[in-house]
Design an enzyme around this catalytic site. Structure first.
Site, PDB file in Angstrom:
ATOM      1  N   HIS A 178       0.851  -1.203   0.000  1.00 47.44           N
ATOM      2  CA  HIS A 178       0.000   0.000   0.000  1.00 47.44           C
ATOM      3  C   HIS A 178       0.883   1.249   0.000  1.00 47.44           C
ATOM      4  O   HIS A 178       0.695   2.158  -0.809  1.00 47.44           O
ATOM      5  CB  HIS A 178      -0.915  -0.030   1.230  1.00 47.44           C
ATOM      6  CG  HIS A 178      -1.735   1.199   1.450  1.00 47.44           C
ATOM      7  ND1 HIS A 178      -3.100   1.246   1.238  1.00 47.44           N
ATOM      8  CD2 HIS A 178      -1.390   2.456   1.856  1.00 47.44           C
ATOM      9  CE1 HIS A 178      -3.548   2.456   1.503  1.00 47.44           C
ATOM     10  NE2 HIS A 178      -2.518   3.221   1.901  1.00 47.44           N
ATOM     11  N   GLU A 179       1.853   1.280   0.918  1.00 45.06           N
ATOM     12  CA  GLU A 179       2.708   2.479   1.010  1.00 45.06           C
ATOM     13  C   GLU A 179       3.516   2.672  -0.269  1.00 45.06           C
ATOM     14  O   GLU A 179       3.641   3.788  -0.773  1.00 45.06           O
ATOM     15  CB  GLU A 179       3.645   2.373   2.217  1.00 45.06           C
ATOM     16  CG  GLU A 179       2.945   2.342   3.565  1.00 45.06           C
ATOM     17  CD  GLU A 179       1.902   3.426   3.734  1.00 45.06           C
ATOM     18  OE1 GLU A 179       2.057   4.513   3.153  1.00 45.06           O
ATOM     19  OE2 GLU A 179       0.893   3.187   4.419  1.00 45.06           O
ATOM     20  N   HIS A 182       1.540   4.184  -3.062  1.00 47.84           N
ATOM     21  CA  HIS A 182       1.402   5.652  -3.016  1.00 47.84           C
ATOM     22  C   HIS A 182       2.534   6.299  -3.818  1.00 47.84           C
ATOM     23  O   HIS A 182       2.347   7.351  -4.435  1.00 47.84           O
ATOM     24  CB  HIS A 182       1.446   6.158  -1.576  1.00 47.84           C
ATOM     25  CG  HIS A 182       0.115   6.090  -0.885  1.00 47.84           C
ATOM     26  ND1 HIS A 182      -1.023   6.654  -1.404  1.00 47.84           N
ATOM     27  CD2 HIS A 182      -0.252   5.537   0.297  1.00 47.84           C
ATOM     28  CE1 HIS A 182      -2.045   6.451  -0.573  1.00 47.84           C
ATOM     29  NE2 HIS A 182      -1.599   5.778   0.465  1.00 47.84           N
ATOM     30  N   TYR A 193      -4.319  14.729  -2.499  1.00 43.66           N
ATOM     31  CA  TYR A 193      -4.671  13.874  -1.361  1.00 43.66           C
ATOM     32  C   TYR A 193      -5.776  14.517  -0.509  1.00 43.66           C
ATOM     33  O   TYR A 193      -5.581  14.844   0.661  1.00 43.66           O
ATOM     34  CB  TYR A 193      -3.419  13.616  -0.537  1.00 43.66           C
ATOM     35  CG  TYR A 193      -3.498  12.392   0.363  1.00 43.66           C
ATOM     36  CD1 TYR A 193      -3.686  11.127  -0.163  1.00 43.66           C
ATOM     37  CD2 TYR A 193      -3.368  12.517   1.733  1.00 43.66           C
ATOM     38  CE1 TYR A 193      -3.753  10.016   0.650  1.00 43.66           C
ATOM     39  CE2 TYR A 193      -3.430  11.419   2.561  1.00 43.66           C
ATOM     40  CZ  TYR A 193      -3.627  10.169   2.004  1.00 43.66           C
ATOM     41  OH  TYR A 193      -3.679   9.058   2.826  1.00 43.66           O
ATOM     42  N   GLU A 202      -5.997   6.569  -2.095  1.00 42.03           N
ATOM     43  CA  GLU A 202      -6.079   5.522  -1.065  1.00 42.03           C
ATOM     44  C   GLU A 202      -6.541   4.195  -1.650  1.00 42.03           C
ATOM     45  O   GLU A 202      -6.028   3.123  -1.308  1.00 42.03           O
ATOM     46  CB  GLU A 202      -7.050   5.959   0.038  1.00 42.03           C
ATOM     47  CG  GLU A 202      -6.401   6.759   1.137  1.00 42.03           C
ATOM     48  CD  GLU A 202      -5.174   6.062   1.675  1.00 42.03           C
ATOM     49  OE1 GLU A 202      -5.263   4.877   2.024  1.00 42.03           O
ATOM     50  OE2 GLU A 202      -4.110   6.689   1.737  1.00 42.03           O
ATOM     51  N   ASP A 275      -9.532  13.616   8.208  1.00 44.90           N
ATOM     52  CA  ASP A 275      -8.899  12.616   7.345  1.00 44.90           C
ATOM     53  C   ASP A 275      -8.842  13.122   5.896  1.00 44.90           C
ATOM     54  O   ASP A 275      -9.135  12.379   4.957  1.00 44.90           O
ATOM     55  CB  ASP A 275      -9.666  11.285   7.454  1.00 44.90           C
ATOM     56  CG  ASP A 275      -9.009  10.147   6.698  1.00 44.90           C
ATOM     57  OD1 ASP A 275      -7.775  10.155   6.585  1.00 44.90           O
ATOM     58  OD2 ASP A 275      -9.739   9.258   6.206  1.00 44.90           O
ATOM     59  N   HIS A 280      -9.571   7.880   3.750  1.00 39.67           N
ATOM     60  CA  HIS A 280      -9.521   6.462   4.129  1.00 39.67           C
ATOM     61  C   HIS A 280     -10.923   5.897   4.341  1.00 39.67           C
ATOM     62  O   HIS A 280     -11.072   4.716   4.659  1.00 39.67           O
ATOM     63  CB  HIS A 280      -8.705   6.265   5.406  1.00 39.67           C
ATOM     64  CG  HIS A 280      -7.253   6.588   5.259  1.00 39.67           C
ATOM     65  ND1 HIS A 280      -6.767   7.851   5.469  1.00 39.67           N
ATOM     66  CD2 HIS A 280      -6.207   5.818   4.884  1.00 39.67           C
ATOM     67  CE1 HIS A 280      -5.459   7.850   5.259  1.00 39.67           C
ATOM     68  NE2 HIS A 280      -5.094   6.637   4.893  1.00 39.67           N
TER      69      HIS A 280
HETATM   70 ZN   LIG Z   1      -2.592   5.187   2.121  1.00 37.67          ZN
END
Ligand SMILES: [Zn+2]
Lengths: 359, 105
Positions: A178-179, A182, A193, A202, A275, A280
Protein backbone atom coordinates in the site's frame (compact mmCIF):
# COMPACT_ATOMS: atom_id res chain seq x y z
CA UNK A 1 2.91 -0.49 -20.74
CA UNK A 2 5.11 1.64 -18.45
CA UNK A 3 5.05 5.34 -17.76
CA UNK A 4 7.23 7.83 -15.98
CA UNK A 5 6.96 11.49 -15.12
CA UNK A 6 8.74 14.24 -16.93
CA UNK A 7 9.71 17.62 -15.54
CA UNK A 8 7.09 20.35 -15.85
CA UNK A 9 7.65 23.05 -18.40
CA UNK A 10 6.89 26.61 -17.37
CA UNK A 11 7.60 30.15 -18.38
CA UNK A 12 8.72 33.26 -16.56
CA UNK A 13 6.32 35.05 -14.29
CA UNK A 14 3.99 37.28 -16.24
CA UNK A 15 0.31 37.89 -16.47
CA UNK A 16 -2.25 35.50 -15.13
CA UNK A 17 -3.55 34.54 -11.81
CA UNK A 18 -2.51 31.24 -10.39
CA UNK A 19 -5.59 29.61 -8.86
CA UNK A 20 -5.35 27.47 -5.72
CA UNK A 21 -5.89 24.18 -7.57
CA UNK A 22 -2.97 25.04 -9.85
CA UNK A 23 -0.76 25.80 -6.87
CA UNK A 24 -1.72 22.47 -5.42
CA UNK A 25 -0.97 20.71 -8.69
CA UNK A 26 2.48 22.34 -8.83
CA UNK A 27 3.24 21.30 -5.28
CA UNK A 28 2.12 17.80 -6.11
CA UNK A 29 3.68 17.37 -9.51
CA UNK A 30 6.41 19.95 -9.95
CA UNK A 31 10.10 19.66 -9.21
CA UNK A 32 11.63 20.95 -5.95
CA UNK A 33 12.09 24.49 -7.29
CA UNK A 34 8.50 24.78 -8.42
CA UNK A 35 7.23 23.36 -5.14
CA UNK A 36 9.21 25.98 -3.27
CA UNK A 37 7.72 28.65 -5.49
CA UNK A 38 4.20 27.36 -4.81
CA UNK A 39 4.83 27.30 -1.06
CA UNK A 40 6.16 30.84 -1.23
CA UNK A 41 3.03 32.01 -3.02
CA UNK A 42 0.82 30.54 -0.34
CA UNK A 43 2.88 31.82 2.55
CA UNK A 44 2.70 35.34 1.19
CA UNK A 45 -1.06 35.11 1.18
CA UNK A 46 -1.11 36.17 -2.44
CA UNK A 47 -2.65 33.10 -3.95
CA UNK A 48 -5.34 34.89 -5.85
CA UNK A 49 -3.70 38.11 -6.90
CA UNK A 50 0.08 38.35 -6.89
CA UNK A 51 1.10 35.10 -8.52
CA UNK A 52 1.08 36.36 -12.06
CA UNK A 53 2.68 33.61 -13.99
CA UNK A 54 2.24 32.25 -17.38
CA UNK A 55 2.25 28.65 -16.41
CA UNK A 56 1.63 25.60 -18.47
CA UNK A 57 -0.78 23.04 -17.00
CA UNK A 58 0.95 20.33 -15.00
CA UNK A 59 2.76 17.97 -17.31
CA UNK A 60 1.14 14.73 -18.24
CA UNK A 61 2.98 11.57 -17.45
CA UNK A 62 4.90 10.18 -20.38
CA UNK A 63 5.01 6.63 -21.56
CA UNK A 64 8.33 4.89 -21.20
CA UNK A 65 9.31 1.89 -23.23
CA UNK A 66 8.19 -1.41 -21.75
CA UNK A 67 10.98 -2.81 -19.67
CA UNK A 68 12.96 -5.31 -21.73
CA UNK A 69 14.88 -8.29 -20.37
CA UNK A 70 13.17 -7.93 -17.02
CA UNK A 71 14.78 -11.05 -15.58
CA UNK A 72 17.99 -9.06 -15.18
CA UNK A 73 16.31 -6.11 -13.50
CA UNK A 74 16.60 -6.10 -9.72
CA UNK A 75 15.33 -3.71 -7.09
CA UNK A 76 17.68 -1.51 -5.17
CA UNK A 77 16.50 -1.77 -1.59
CA UNK A 78 17.76 -0.03 1.52
CA UNK A 79 16.34 -0.58 4.99
CA UNK A 80 17.16 1.77 7.86
CA UNK A 81 16.57 1.38 11.59
CA UNK A 82 15.11 4.58 13.06
CA UNK A 83 15.93 3.17 16.51
CA UNK A 84 12.59 4.24 17.96
CA UNK A 85 13.25 7.90 17.29
CA UNK A 86 11.13 10.23 15.18
CA UNK A 87 14.01 11.03 12.83
CA UNK A 88 14.49 9.73 9.30
CA UNK A 89 15.99 7.72 7.82
CA UNK A 90 18.03 6.29 10.77
CA UNK A 91 20.91 3.84 10.53
CA UNK A 92 21.35 1.74 7.38
CA UNK A 93 20.99 -1.92 8.40
CA UNK A 94 20.38 -3.82 5.18
CA UNK A 95 21.18 -2.88 1.58
CA UNK A 96 20.45 -4.74 -1.64
CA UNK A 97 22.10 -8.13 -1.73
CA UNK A 98 22.99 -8.18 1.99
CA UNK A 99 22.29 -11.34 3.97
CA UNK A 100 19.15 -11.54 6.12
CA UNK A 101 19.44 -9.55 9.30
CA UNK A 102 18.62 -10.71 12.82
CA UNK A 103 15.70 -8.26 12.87
CA UNK A 104 12.38 -9.58 11.54
CA UNK A 105 11.05 -6.06 10.82
CA UNK A 106 14.07 -5.23 8.69
CA UNK A 107 13.67 -8.44 6.69
CA UNK A 108 9.91 -8.02 6.26
CA UNK A 109 10.36 -4.46 4.97
CA UNK A 110 13.07 -5.69 2.58
CA UNK A 111 11.07 -8.70 1.35
CA UNK A 112 7.84 -6.72 1.08
CA UNK A 113 9.52 -4.05 -1.04
CA UNK A 114 10.85 -6.84 -3.26
CA UNK A 115 7.42 -8.46 -3.66
CA UNK A 116 5.84 -5.14 -4.62
CA UNK A 117 8.65 -4.37 -7.06
CA UNK A 118 8.06 -7.77 -8.70
CA UNK A 119 4.33 -7.22 -9.21
CA UNK A 120 4.83 -3.85 -10.89
CA UNK A 121 7.74 -5.12 -13.00
CA UNK A 122 6.43 -8.51 -14.05
CA UNK A 123 2.79 -7.62 -14.57
CA UNK A 124 2.80 -3.92 -15.52
CA UNK A 125 6.38 -3.62 -16.87
CA UNK A 126 7.07 -0.78 -14.47
CA UNK A 127 10.66 -0.45 -13.25
CA UNK A 128 10.24 0.59 -9.60
CA UNK A 129 8.00 3.37 -8.33
CA UNK A 130 9.08 6.01 -10.81
CA UNK A 131 9.45 3.70 -13.82
CA UNK A 132 13.15 4.48 -13.84
CA UNK A 133 14.57 2.18 -11.19
CA UNK A 134 14.23 4.43 -8.15
CA UNK A 135 15.76 2.85 -4.98
CA UNK A 136 13.21 1.56 -2.47
CA UNK A 137 14.06 3.10 0.88
CA UNK A 138 12.35 2.01 4.10
CA UNK A 139 12.79 2.92 7.76
CA UNK A 140 11.56 0.53 10.44
CA UNK A 141 11.23 0.99 14.23
CA UNK A 142 10.12 4.57 13.69
CA UNK A 143 9.06 6.20 16.98
CA UNK A 144 8.13 4.50 20.22
CA UNK A 145 4.94 2.43 20.13
CA UNK A 146 4.15 4.29 16.92
CA UNK A 147 0.81 3.19 15.44
CA UNK A 148 1.28 3.95 11.78
CA UNK A 149 3.06 3.47 8.46
CA UNK A 150 3.36 6.17 5.80
CA UNK A 151 4.93 7.30 2.55
CA UNK A 152 6.69 10.67 2.91
CA UNK A 153 7.16 11.40 -0.78
CA UNK A 154 10.56 9.71 -0.87
CA UNK A 155 10.50 6.65 1.36
CA UNK A 156 8.38 4.22 3.40
CA UNK A 157 8.19 4.53 7.17
CA UNK A 158 6.97 1.81 9.56
CA UNK A 159 6.17 1.90 13.27
CA UNK A 160 6.34 -1.02 15.69
CA UNK A 161 2.78 -0.51 16.92
CA UNK A 162 1.99 -0.25 20.62
CA UNK A 163 1.09 -3.92 21.10
CA UNK A 164 -2.37 -2.86 22.31
CA UNK A 165 -4.13 -1.54 19.20
CA UNK A 166 -1.54 -2.57 16.62
CA UNK A 167 1.42 -4.82 16.10
CA UNK A 168 4.36 -3.96 13.89
CA UNK A 169 3.22 -2.49 10.59
CA UNK A 170 5.77 -4.55 8.67
CA UNK A 171 3.76 -7.67 9.52
CA UNK A 172 1.39 -7.04 6.65
CA UNK A 173 2.58 -7.28 3.04
CA UNK A 174 -0.61 -5.55 1.89
CA UNK A 175 0.31 -2.52 4.04
CA UNK A 176 3.91 -2.46 2.77
CA UNK A 177 2.63 -2.64 -0.82
CA UNK A 178 0.00 0.00 0.00
CA UNK A 179 2.71 2.48 1.01
CA UNK A 180 4.83 1.72 -2.05
CA UNK A 181 1.79 2.08 -4.29
CA UNK A 182 1.40 5.65 -3.02
CA UNK A 183 4.82 6.18 -4.59
CA UNK A 184 3.51 4.78 -7.89
CA UNK A 185 0.59 7.23 -7.73
CA UNK A 186 2.98 10.12 -7.05
CA UNK A 187 5.19 9.28 -10.02
CA UNK A 188 2.25 8.70 -12.34
CA UNK A 189 1.05 12.31 -12.25
CA UNK A 190 -0.38 12.21 -8.74
CA UNK A 191 -3.80 12.55 -7.18
CA UNK A 192 -4.43 15.44 -4.81
CA UNK A 193 -4.67 13.87 -1.36
CA UNK A 194 -8.05 15.26 -0.41
CA UNK A 195 -11.72 14.43 -0.98
CA UNK A 196 -12.53 12.10 -3.89
CA UNK A 197 -9.13 12.31 -5.62
CA UNK A 198 -7.49 11.52 -2.26
CA UNK A 199 -9.85 8.59 -1.76
CA UNK A 200 -8.85 7.35 -5.24
CA UNK A 201 -5.20 7.53 -4.17
CA UNK A 202 -6.08 5.52 -1.07
CA UNK A 203 -8.08 3.05 -3.11
CA UNK A 204 -5.30 2.55 -5.66
CA UNK A 205 -2.91 1.85 -2.77
CA UNK A 206 -5.34 -0.63 -1.19
CA UNK A 207 -6.04 -2.37 -4.50
CA UNK A 208 -2.36 -2.82 -5.38
CA UNK A 209 -1.65 -3.71 -1.74
CA UNK A 210 -3.96 -6.71 -1.94
CA UNK A 211 -2.87 -7.51 -5.51
CA UNK A 212 0.76 -7.76 -4.36
CA UNK A 213 -0.30 -10.29 -1.73
CA UNK A 214 -2.46 -12.27 -4.16
CA UNK A 215 0.32 -12.25 -6.79
CA UNK A 216 2.86 -13.54 -4.30
CA UNK A 217 0.47 -16.28 -3.13
CA UNK A 218 -0.68 -16.99 -6.70
CA UNK A 219 -4.25 -16.66 -5.43
CA UNK A 220 -7.20 -16.24 -7.80
CA UNK A 221 -9.76 -13.56 -6.96
CA UNK A 222 -12.21 -16.02 -5.40
CA UNK A 223 -9.49 -17.54 -3.17
CA UNK A 224 -8.33 -14.26 -1.64
CA UNK A 225 -9.58 -12.64 1.58
CA UNK A 226 -9.38 -9.09 0.13
CA UNK A 227 -8.23 -7.69 3.49
CA UNK A 228 -5.73 -4.87 3.92
CA UNK A 229 -3.61 -5.18 7.05
CA UNK A 230 -4.63 -8.61 8.24
CA UNK A 231 -2.59 -9.57 11.31
CA UNK A 232 -1.88 -5.99 12.38
CA UNK A 233 -4.56 -5.59 15.03
CA UNK A 234 -3.58 -6.06 18.67
CA UNK A 235 -4.56 -9.26 20.50
CA UNK A 236 -7.65 -7.81 22.21
CA UNK A 237 -8.94 -5.69 19.34
CA UNK A 238 -12.21 -6.91 17.86
CA UNK A 239 -11.56 -7.13 14.16
CA UNK A 240 -9.75 -8.85 11.33
CA UNK A 241 -7.84 -6.11 9.51
CA UNK A 242 -7.73 -2.39 8.68
CA UNK A 243 -10.03 -2.60 5.68
CA UNK A 244 -11.96 -5.06 3.56
CA UNK A 245 -12.44 -4.58 -0.18
CA UNK A 246 -14.95 -7.40 -0.19
CA UNK A 247 -17.10 -5.96 2.59
CA UNK A 248 -16.11 -2.35 3.37
CA UNK A 249 -17.24 -1.30 6.85
CA UNK A 250 -16.77 -4.73 8.45
CA UNK A 251 -13.01 -4.92 9.10
CA UNK A 252 -13.20 -4.01 12.82
CA UNK A 253 -15.59 -2.89 15.52
CA UNK A 254 -13.75 -2.18 18.74
CA UNK A 255 -14.31 -0.20 21.94
CA UNK A 256 -11.03 1.71 21.61
CA UNK A 257 -10.42 1.79 17.87
CA UNK A 258 -14.05 2.40 16.94
CA UNK A 259 -15.90 0.89 14.02
CA UNK A 260 -14.64 0.54 10.44
CA UNK A 261 -16.31 3.59 8.83
CA UNK A 262 -16.05 2.61 5.16
CA UNK A 263 -19.09 2.74 2.89
CA UNK A 264 -19.36 0.56 -0.20
CA UNK A 265 -22.02 2.60 -2.02
CA UNK A 266 -22.37 6.28 -3.00
CA UNK A 267 -25.61 6.46 -0.98
CA UNK A 268 -23.43 6.27 2.14
CA UNK A 269 -20.65 8.60 0.97
CA UNK A 270 -19.25 10.37 4.05
CA UNK A 271 -18.86 14.15 3.95
CA UNK A 272 -16.26 15.15 6.52
CA UNK A 273 -13.41 17.60 6.94
CA UNK A 274 -11.25 15.18 8.92
CA UNK A 275 -8.90 12.62 7.35
CA UNK A 276 -8.37 15.00 4.40
CA UNK A 277 -12.04 14.77 3.56
CA UNK A 278 -12.43 11.10 4.43
CA UNK A 279 -9.77 9.69 2.10
CA UNK A 280 -9.52 6.46 4.13
CA UNK A 281 -13.30 6.29 4.47
CA UNK A 282 -14.76 6.86 1.00
CA UNK A 283 -12.02 4.77 -0.62
CA UNK A 284 -14.33 1.89 0.31
CA UNK A 285 -16.47 2.75 -2.73
CA UNK A 286 -13.84 2.39 -5.52
CA UNK A 287 -12.28 -0.46 -3.50
CA UNK A 288 -15.53 -2.38 -3.68
CA UNK A 289 -15.99 -1.60 -7.39
CA UNK A 290 -12.57 -3.15 -8.05
CA UNK A 291 -13.41 -6.18 -5.94
CA UNK A 292 -16.69 -6.71 -7.83
CA UNK A 293 -14.96 -6.43 -11.20
CA UNK A 294 -12.19 -8.87 -10.25
CA UNK A 295 -14.64 -11.31 -8.73
CA UNK A 296 -16.97 -11.22 -11.72
CA UNK A 297 -14.15 -11.61 -14.21
CA UNK A 298 -12.81 -14.64 -12.29
CA UNK A 299 -9.18 -15.68 -12.51
CA UNK A 300 -6.29 -13.58 -11.24
CA UNK A 301 -7.27 -10.08 -10.18
CA UNK A 302 -3.89 -8.60 -11.11
CA UNK A 303 -4.46 -9.54 -14.76
CA UNK A 304 -7.51 -8.02 -16.46
CA UNK A 305 -8.96 -5.99 -13.59
CA UNK A 306 -5.49 -4.94 -12.43
CA UNK A 307 -4.52 -3.77 -15.91
CA UNK A 308 -7.65 -1.66 -16.26
CA UNK A 309 -6.97 0.06 -12.91
CA UNK A 310 -3.23 0.47 -13.55
CA UNK A 311 -3.78 1.90 -17.05
CA UNK A 312 -6.38 4.28 -15.63
CA UNK A 313 -3.83 5.75 -13.22
CA UNK A 314 -1.29 6.12 -16.01
CA UNK A 315 -3.61 7.87 -18.41
CA UNK A 316 -6.16 9.84 -16.42
CA UNK A 317 -3.86 12.88 -16.13
CA UNK A 318 -6.13 14.69 -13.68
CA UNK A 319 -4.87 15.21 -10.12
CA UNK A 320 -8.37 16.27 -9.06
CA UNK A 321 -10.15 13.26 -10.58
CA UNK A 322 -13.52 12.37 -9.05
CA UNK A 323 -14.87 8.83 -8.68
CA UNK A 324 -16.96 9.43 -11.82
CA UNK A 325 -13.88 10.60 -13.81
CA UNK A 326 -12.00 7.49 -12.72
CA UNK A 327 -14.94 5.20 -13.50
CA UNK A 328 -15.37 6.74 -16.98
CA UNK A 329 -11.70 6.15 -17.73
CA UNK A 330 -11.81 2.53 -16.55
CA UNK A 331 -14.68 1.86 -18.95
CA UNK A 332 -12.89 3.56 -21.87
CA UNK A 333 -9.79 1.51 -21.21
CA UNK A 334 -11.71 -1.74 -20.81
CA UNK A 335 -13.29 -1.08 -24.22
CA UNK A 336 -9.95 -0.15 -25.80
CA UNK A 337 -8.07 -3.12 -24.43
CA UNK A 338 -10.76 -5.83 -24.60
CA UNK A 339 -13.41 -4.53 -27.03
CA UNK A 340 -16.62 -2.51 -26.68
CA UNK A 341 -18.89 -5.50 -26.13
CA UNK A 342 -16.38 -7.52 -24.13
CA UNK A 343 -17.13 -9.16 -20.79
CA UNK A 344 -14.48 -6.90 -19.28
CA UNK A 345 -16.24 -3.73 -20.49
CA UNK A 346 -19.68 -4.98 -19.45
CA UNK A 347 -18.46 -6.02 -16.00
CA UNK A 348 -16.59 -2.74 -15.51
CA UNK A 349 -19.79 -0.77 -16.11
CA UNK A 350 -21.78 -3.14 -13.89
CA UNK A 351 -19.30 -2.95 -11.00
CA UNK A 352 -19.53 0.83 -10.91
CA UNK A 353 -23.31 0.69 -11.12
CA UNK A 354 -23.42 -1.62 -8.11
CA UNK A 355 -21.60 0.97 -6.00
CA UNK A 356 -23.86 3.77 -7.23
CA UNK A 357 -21.79 5.30 -10.03
CA UNK A 358 -23.38 5.36 -13.48
CA UNK A 359 -20.95 5.25 -16.40
CA UNK B 1 -0.88 21.54 31.89
CA UNK B 2 -4.35 20.58 30.66
CA UNK B 3 -4.88 19.73 27.04
CA UNK B 4 -7.17 18.09 24.51
CA UNK B 5 -5.29 15.90 22.07
CA UNK B 6 -6.70 14.32 18.93
CA UNK B 7 -4.80 12.08 16.56
CA UNK B 8 -6.37 11.09 13.25
CA UNK B 9 -5.56 9.82 9.76
CA UNK B 10 -2.58 7.54 9.27
CA UNK B 11 -2.83 4.40 7.19
CA UNK B 12 -5.65 3.29 9.49
CA UNK B 13 -7.68 6.48 9.10
CA UNK B 14 -9.12 6.32 12.63
CA UNK B 15 -9.39 9.11 15.18
CA UNK B 16 -8.67 9.06 18.91
CA UNK B 17 -9.28 12.10 21.11
CA UNK B 18 -9.01 12.71 24.82
CA UNK B 19 -8.52 15.37 27.46
CA UNK B 20 -5.43 15.05 29.64
CA UNK B 21 -3.99 16.73 32.70
CA UNK B 22 -0.23 16.21 32.74
CA UNK B 23 -0.31 16.49 36.55
CA UNK B 24 -1.98 13.08 36.55
CA UNK B 25 0.86 11.52 34.55
CA UNK B 26 4.29 10.61 35.88
CA UNK B 27 6.41 13.61 36.90
CA UNK B 28 9.02 12.87 34.23
CA UNK B 29 6.51 12.72 31.35
CA UNK B 30 4.73 15.83 32.67
CA UNK B 31 8.03 17.72 32.71
CA UNK B 32 8.90 16.66 29.16
CA UNK B 33 5.38 17.47 27.90
CA UNK B 34 5.57 20.96 29.34
CA UNK B 35 9.02 21.50 27.83
CA UNK B 36 8.05 20.23 24.36
CA UNK B 37 4.55 21.67 23.96
CA UNK B 38 5.57 25.30 23.97
CA UNK B 39 3.68 27.76 21.74
CA UNK B 40 6.70 28.65 19.60
CA UNK B 41 7.48 24.97 18.84
CA UNK B 42 3.85 24.22 18.07
CA UNK B 43 3.49 27.29 15.87
CA UNK B 44 6.45 26.05 13.80
CA UNK B 45 4.72 22.70 13.37
CA UNK B 46 1.77 24.41 11.71
CA UNK B 47 3.92 25.45 8.72
CA UNK B 48 2.95 24.50 5.11
CA UNK B 49 2.53 20.81 4.52
CA UNK B 50 4.43 18.58 2.13
CA UNK B 51 1.73 17.62 -0.42
CA UNK B 52 3.46 14.39 -1.42
CA UNK B 53 3.10 12.66 1.92
CA UNK B 54 0.29 10.15 2.41
CA UNK B 55 -1.06 8.27 5.41
CA UNK B 56 0.57 10.65 7.88
CA UNK B 57 -0.98 11.32 11.28
CA UNK B 58 -2.74 14.62 11.86
CA UNK B 59 -2.75 16.18 15.31
CA UNK B 60 -5.22 18.58 16.84
CA UNK B 61 -3.97 20.00 20.11
CA UNK B 62 -5.74 22.46 22.37
CA UNK B 63 -3.88 23.81 25.40
CA UNK B 64 -6.48 24.80 27.96
CA UNK B 65 -6.13 28.07 29.89
CA UNK B 66 -4.66 27.75 33.36
CA UNK B 67 -4.59 31.26 34.68
CA UNK B 68 -6.26 34.57 34.06
CA UNK B 69 -3.53 35.64 31.63
CA UNK B 70 -3.78 32.65 29.31
CA UNK B 71 -6.27 31.75 26.66
CA UNK B 72 -7.13 28.65 24.65
CA UNK B 73 -4.36 27.84 22.21
CA UNK B 74 -5.20 25.60 19.34
CA UNK B 75 -2.77 23.91 16.92
CA UNK B 76 -3.38 21.65 13.99
CA UNK B 77 -0.46 20.02 12.23
CA UNK B 78 0.74 16.79 10.67
CA UNK B 79 3.60 14.62 11.80
CA UNK B 80 5.76 15.53 8.83
CA UNK B 81 5.82 19.20 9.83
CA UNK B 82 6.47 18.90 13.58
CA UNK B 83 9.79 18.66 15.42
CA UNK B 84 10.86 15.16 16.58
CA UNK B 85 10.83 16.20 20.27
CA UNK B 86 7.20 17.35 19.95
CA UNK B 87 6.19 14.11 18.20
CA UNK B 88 7.95 11.93 20.74
CA UNK B 89 6.02 13.53 23.58
CA UNK B 90 2.73 13.29 21.65
CA UNK B 91 3.41 9.57 21.07
CA UNK B 92 3.78 9.08 24.81
CA UNK B 93 0.62 11.01 25.58
CA UNK B 94 -1.32 8.98 22.99
CA UNK B 95 -0.03 5.81 24.61
CA UNK B 96 -1.32 6.96 28.00
CA UNK B 97 -4.74 7.55 26.43
CA UNK B 98 -4.80 4.16 24.69
CA UNK B 99 -3.60 2.26 27.77
CA UNK B 100 -6.27 3.88 29.89
CA UNK B 101 -9.02 3.07 27.42
CA UNK B 102 -7.83 -0.47 26.82
CA UNK B 103 -7.95 -1.11 30.57
CA UNK B 104 -11.61 -0.07 30.58
CA UNK B 105 -12.44 -2.25 27.59
ZN1 LIG C 1 -2.59 5.19 2.12
Amino acid sequence: MGYAPRPMSYAHPRHCILPPHMIEAIRLRGDAGLRKMADGIEQDGQRFRAARCELMPPAATRRTQPVAARARIKPERKVYDAQQRRRLPGKLVRAEGDARSSDADVDRAYDGAGATFKLFLNVYQRHSLDGEGMPLVSSVHYGKSYNNAFWDGEQMVYGDGDGILFRSFTRSLSVIAHELSHGVVQFSGGLVYRDQSGALSESFADVFGVLTLQYRRKQAAHEADWLVGKGLLGPDVRGAALRSLKAPGTAYDDAVLGKDPQPFHMDDFVYTSSDNGGVHINSGIPNHAFYLLAQNLCGNAWERAGHIWYDTLQSIDNPHASFADWADRTLELARERFGAGSTEAIQTRRSWKLVGIAV
Amino acid sequence: MKLILSCSGGVVGSRIQAQLDTAELGAELARRAEAALQPEKLAQASSPENPLRTDVLEYDLTLLPEGEDTDFRHYRFSETSAAPEVLEVLDELMQEIIRLRARRR
